[in-house]
Design an enzyme around this catalytic site. Structure first.
Site, PDB file in Angstrom:
ATOM      1  N   ASP A  29     -19.809  43.079  35.115  1.00 41.44           N
ATOM      2  CA  ASP A  29     -20.946  42.118  35.537  1.00 41.44           C
ATOM      3  C   ASP A  29     -20.442  41.278  36.616  1.00 41.44           C
ATOM      4  OD1 ASP A  29     -22.736  42.351  32.785  1.00 41.44           O
ATOM      5  OD2 ASP A  29     -20.613  42.509  32.160  1.00 41.44           O
TER       6      ASP A  29
ATOM      7  N   ASP B  12     -14.169  44.709  37.995  1.00 43.03           N
ATOM      8  CA  ASP B  12     -14.830  44.031  37.119  1.00 43.03           C
ATOM      9  C   ASP B  12     -16.208  44.772  37.133  1.00 43.03           C
ATOM     10  OD1 ASP B  12     -15.678  41.974  35.272  1.00 43.03           O
ATOM     11  OD2 ASP B  12     -16.694  40.975  37.022  1.00 43.03           O
TER      12      ASP B  12
ATOM     13  N   ASP C  70     -15.665  38.742  40.101  1.00 40.53           N
ATOM     14  CA  ASP C  70     -16.366  37.452  40.726  1.00 40.53           C
ATOM     15  C   ASP C  70     -16.070  36.245  39.621  1.00 40.53           C
ATOM     16  OD1 ASP C  70     -17.823  38.826  38.303  1.00 40.53           O
ATOM     17  OD2 ASP C  70     -19.256  37.471  38.563  1.00 40.53           O
TER      18      ASP C  70
END
Length: 234
Positions: free
Chosen positions: A8, A6, A184
């Site tokens: 961000d 991922d 996240d």
């Protein structure tokens, strides 16, 4: 091993506005080393458009999937393949343009094929934003909502981070390797689930519920893990 990352909250710290993220010194070098060590089997899988990923990581160019899989390139040198999108996202765009709830720190990120409503500046408005978005797409059957960290996004309902990981794993250089998905946010759970089903594992960055098999504390820990793996046994 194949590594899916991922962006961000995983490779870069989350900023108040998407355009304000600031990749750490050394990140591009670390990713370049991983890409070389793993024979190209490193991909960024993000909710952002690939064009933005390329801008932030320039001059580095990676295999990538953007908009949760609505666009992708399986190899760094490949052109971007974009899914055909219907007109329902345009209907939602018009509704958001005249929505009174889009004010006072709430803003729309227009990704073309998807629309994300951010409310980081006014976190207490989260329930109202979610309720509004549910109502706004109630009659738009091809769209569905994805909730993340202080954001609610509407996108076509035929691709997610899990399905795009599956697509990558059918092609070289990813094919036949152990997939690892690192992320996240809630949208990353689909990627982790796909990695596990294909014999690999997920890594959760930060706190929060997750199906991940392992955890890393924060973005800095992700960088350290990638750097250590590149020099050791990724």
């Amino acid at each position: 091993m194949s590594v899916f990352l991922d962006f961000d909250g995983t490779l870069v710290e989350i900023a108040d506005k998407p355009e304000d993220v600031d990749p750490a010194d050394g990140l591009k070098t670390t990713l370049s080393g991983c890409l070389s060590f793993l024979g190209g089997a490193v991909a960024v899988v993000s909710g952002r458009p690939i064009q933005e990923l390329d801008w932030f990581l320039s001059p580095l160019r990676l295999p990538a999937a953007g908009l949760h899989g609505l666009e992708y390139r399986l190899k760094a040198e490949d052109p971007v393949v974009a899914a055909e999108i219907g007109t329902e996202i345009d209907v939602l765009r018009e509704r958001l343009a005249c929505a009174k709830i889009i004010r006072d720190g709430v803003f729309v990120e227009d990704k073309g094929s998807a629309l994300a409503v951010h409310y980081r500046a006014v976190p207490q408005s989260g329930p109202d934003i979610l309720a509004f978005m549910k109502d706004a797409i109630a009659d738009l059957e091809d769209l569905h909502l994805v909730s993340g960290k202080m954001v609610v996004e509407a996108k076509p309902d035929f691709s997610d981070k899990g399905s795009i990981v599956e697509a990558f794993m059918e092609e070289r250089p990813f094919q036949g390797r152990i997939p690892v998905f690192i992320g996240d946010d809630t949208t990353d759970e689909d990627g982790m689930r796909a990695a596990r089903q294909l014999g690999g594992f997920g890594v959760k960055v930060g706190a929060g519920e997750s199906i991940a098999d392992f955890r890393l504390k924060d973005v800095a820990a992700v960088h350290d893990w990638l750097a250590a793996g590149r020099n050791d046994n990724l």
